[in-house]
Design an enzyme around this catalytic site. Structure first.
Site, PDB file in Angstrom:
ATOM      1  N   ASP A 151      30.163  36.870  46.295  1.00 53.36           N
ATOM      2  CA  ASP A 151      31.036  37.239  45.717  1.00 53.36           C
ATOM      3  C   ASP A 151      32.815  36.137  46.016  1.00 53.36           C
ATOM      4  O   ASP A 151      33.401  37.389  46.645  1.00 53.36           O
ATOM      5  CB  ASP A 151      31.164  38.364  45.036  1.00 53.36           C
ATOM      6  CG  ASP A 151      32.202  39.009  43.896  1.00 53.36           C
ATOM      7  OD1 ASP A 151      33.254  37.956  43.706  1.00 53.36           O
ATOM      8  OD2 ASP A 151      32.119  40.136  43.427  1.00 53.36           O
ATOM      9  N   HIS A 173      36.224  38.968  42.703  1.00 47.91           N
ATOM     10  CA  HIS A 173      36.676  39.577  42.965  1.00 47.91           C
ATOM     11  C   HIS A 173      36.963  40.674  44.248  1.00 47.91           C
ATOM     12  O   HIS A 173      36.808  39.607  45.573  1.00 47.91           O
ATOM     13  CB  HIS A 173      35.339  40.922  42.533  1.00 47.91           C
ATOM     14  CG  HIS A 173      35.409  40.666  40.869  1.00 47.91           C
ATOM     15  ND1 HIS A 173      33.789  40.449  41.312  1.00 47.91           N
ATOM     16  CD2 HIS A 173      35.344  41.042  39.872  1.00 47.91           C
ATOM     17  CE1 HIS A 173      33.337  40.217  39.454  1.00 47.91           C
ATOM     18  NE2 HIS A 173      34.480  40.588  39.000  1.00 47.91           N
ATOM     19  N   SER A 218      36.151  41.992  34.221  1.00 43.90           N
ATOM     20  CA  SER A 218      35.704  43.370  35.566  1.00 43.90           C
ATOM     21  C   SER A 218      37.206  42.918  36.817  1.00 43.90           C
ATOM     22  O   SER A 218      37.027  44.253  37.249  1.00 43.90           O
ATOM     23  CB  SER A 218      34.568  42.111  36.294  1.00 43.90           C
ATOM     24  OG  SER A 218      35.045  40.756  36.558  1.00 43.90           O
TER      25      SER A 218
END
Ligand SMILES: *[C@@H]1O[C@H](CO)[C@@H](O)[C@H](O)[C@H]1NC(C)=O
Ligand SMILES: *[C@@H]1O[C@H](CO)[C@@H](O)[C@H](O)[C@H]1NC(C)=O
Ligand SMILES: *[C@@H]1O[C@H](CO)[C@@H](O)[C@H](O)[C@H]1NC(C)=O
Length: 453
Positions: A430, A433, A182
């Protein structure tokens, strides 16, 4: 049951790494799983704003900070002569193609600092439609914008402002693919947004399952960009918790043909993997189970993920070289991108910093150091083997610069309006990312210097 790896590379497993692993990963492990496995949201239309909307964005807007940065850059020592910095890092990889003359000497882009930059980003969540929902921080109501105004300044070499036109001109009649997990997708979408600030991209292809395979073309340049999902580069049977499969089954002797078979059509492959090696896996080689990670209940021998990562990276690069024909190709490998969890992952302050760390303020952790080193060394070895041939290997050595950016993650803004109706402020964060726009755009600025250098 075989419990040792074939000795192509040393699988070394000092006690220390387990401790570091625990510190690094156990706290957010549940979240890491969540983050890495969450399917993409329903696809948005491939709408990318045409160039007119961003006219003038590249014009430098002077400010106190900006002026200081420009002045400081002029005071930098001249770049080192080309024979310095050979070996690891950007140095070995800035070599010119046979017959080409390059004015820019090799540069170690990883050595530098973040400096304030007043210019607005080239895109935002309104102007670019390819930002994955979880990384669209501004649109999700992230209130602070300071994280958008930093520029990476390498210590010893010039680093011109990113030019989407230069990138697109270089990419004319070429195909560049991001391959990996990702974070590869995060970087791929960043490039899509950067380039589409100047030229319209059309989505040509998207596979049915979770948008994992996509391809766009910038028709004005016949430039193709694609994203391939391949979280370990080698073949994997991804775990399916609903079906009771807790572990990834990783096949170290089989390549992931979903991208490997497309290699011939690619001019540039940007590989980016790492985080999936930290999550539970059973490793197969030569038809046998040779180890596993986080699988005490299965009676296999616990294996350090560092060794497995090294094996997968070396084997993949060797296979790329083996399959490569006579055409020119660049294989760039993005190094490990550090996470920045500071506290409980489900509390508001999981990655609360609003500014980059200053130089020296935050050392690289053990896990990050080892993961980075594996890629840097594997790429240097592959580059040495490839010599002056048409296949170039390059490292995008982003670990240190990314480590200094705790402010660049979505945190709670992985969701829209995360605190609406939340009383005790327990929300998911998160800190893996990167917000878009954000620090990951710099990875692609370095990519441009690397491929065109
Ligand atoms: C997003 O970009 C568009 C197009 O450049 C611009 O008009 C708009 O003001 C930007 N929005 C924000 C919040 O910066
Ligand atoms: C367009 O780009 C592709 C690579 O993506 C290349 O194979 C093809 O030849 C190019 N078309 C033209 C007309 O140059
Ligand atoms: C693991 O080994 C133990 C003891 O030999 C055995 O009782 C158990 O069933 C084994 N578990 C699996 C999953 O094979």
């Amino acid at each position: 049951m075989v419990t040792t790896f074939p000795q192509t590379h040393h699988f070394w497993r000092p006690r220390k790494q387990f401790i570091t692993y625990a510190l690094y990963a156990l706290l957010p492990l549940a979240l890491l799983h969540y983050l890495l496995f969450t399917p993409l949201p329903a696809p948005k239309p491939p709408l990318l704003v045409p160039p007119q909307a961003r006219e003038g964005a590249e014009i430098f807007v002077p400010s106190q900070h900006g002026d200081a940065a420009v002045n400081a850059r002029q005071e930098l020592p001249p770049p080192p002569p080309p024979d310095q910095g050979q070996g690891l890092g950007g140095g070995a990889l800035g070599e010119t193609q046979a017959g080409e003359v390059s004015a820019s000497p090799p540069c170690d882009y990883s050595d530098g600092e973040w400096v304030p930059d007043a210019r607005p980003p080239l895109y935002n969540g309104t102007s670019c439609g390819t930002i994955k929902d979880g990384q669209n921080c501004m649109a999700h109501g992230r209130p602070d914008t300071g994280y958008l105004h930093w520029r990476w300044r390498p210590r010893r070499c010039a680093f011109p402002a990113f030019s989407p036109e230069s990138f697109l001109r270089w990419l004319r009649n070429k195909h560049l693919a991001f391959v990996g997990d990702s974070l590869a997708r995060n970087q791929g979408e960043s490039l899509l947004c950067l380039l589409s600030s100047r030229s319209r991209a059309d989505l040509l292809y998207r596979d049915g399952e979770d948008n994992k395979f996509r391809r766009w073309v910038f028709r004005d340049y016949n430039a193709t960009v694609s994203i391939f999902w391949s979280p370990l580069l080698v073949k994997v049977a991804e775990k399916a918790e609903q079906a009771g499969v807790r572990h990834n089954n990783v096949f170290l002797d089989s390549f992931d043909e979903r991208w490997m078979s497309q290699l011939g059509a690619l001019d540039v492959a940007v590989l980016s993997v790492g985080h999936w090696f930290l999550i539970p896996g059973i490793y197969h080689d030569g038809g046998e189970v040779v180890g596993c990670h986080d699988c005490a209940d299965l009676n296999h021998t616990e294996t350090a993920f560092f060794g497995v990562f090294k094996e997968a990276v070396h084997r993949t690069l060797a296979e790329v070289a083996r399959r490569h024909g006579a055409d020119r190709k660049v294989v760039a490998f993005t190094t490990f991108s550090p996470a920045h969890f500071e506290g409980d992952w489900d509390k508001a302050g999981a990655c609360p910093k609003k500014q980059p760390y200053r130089d020296g303020e935050k050392e690289l952790g053990y896990t990050e150091t080892e993961m980075r080193k594996t890629v840097v060394e594997a790429v240097a070895a592959a580059a040495a083997n490839a010599g002056d041939g048409p296949l170039r290997f390059a490292v995008l050595d982003v670990t240190k610069m990314a480590n200094l950016r705790p402010d660049g993650h979505p945190g709670p803004y992985m969701r829209n309006d995360p605190f609406a109706g939340v009383e005790d402020a327990r929300v998911q964060n998160d800190c893996v990312h990167w917000c878009m726009p954000g620090p990951i755009d710099t990875f692609n600025e370095i990519l441009l210097q690397t491929i065109s250098g």
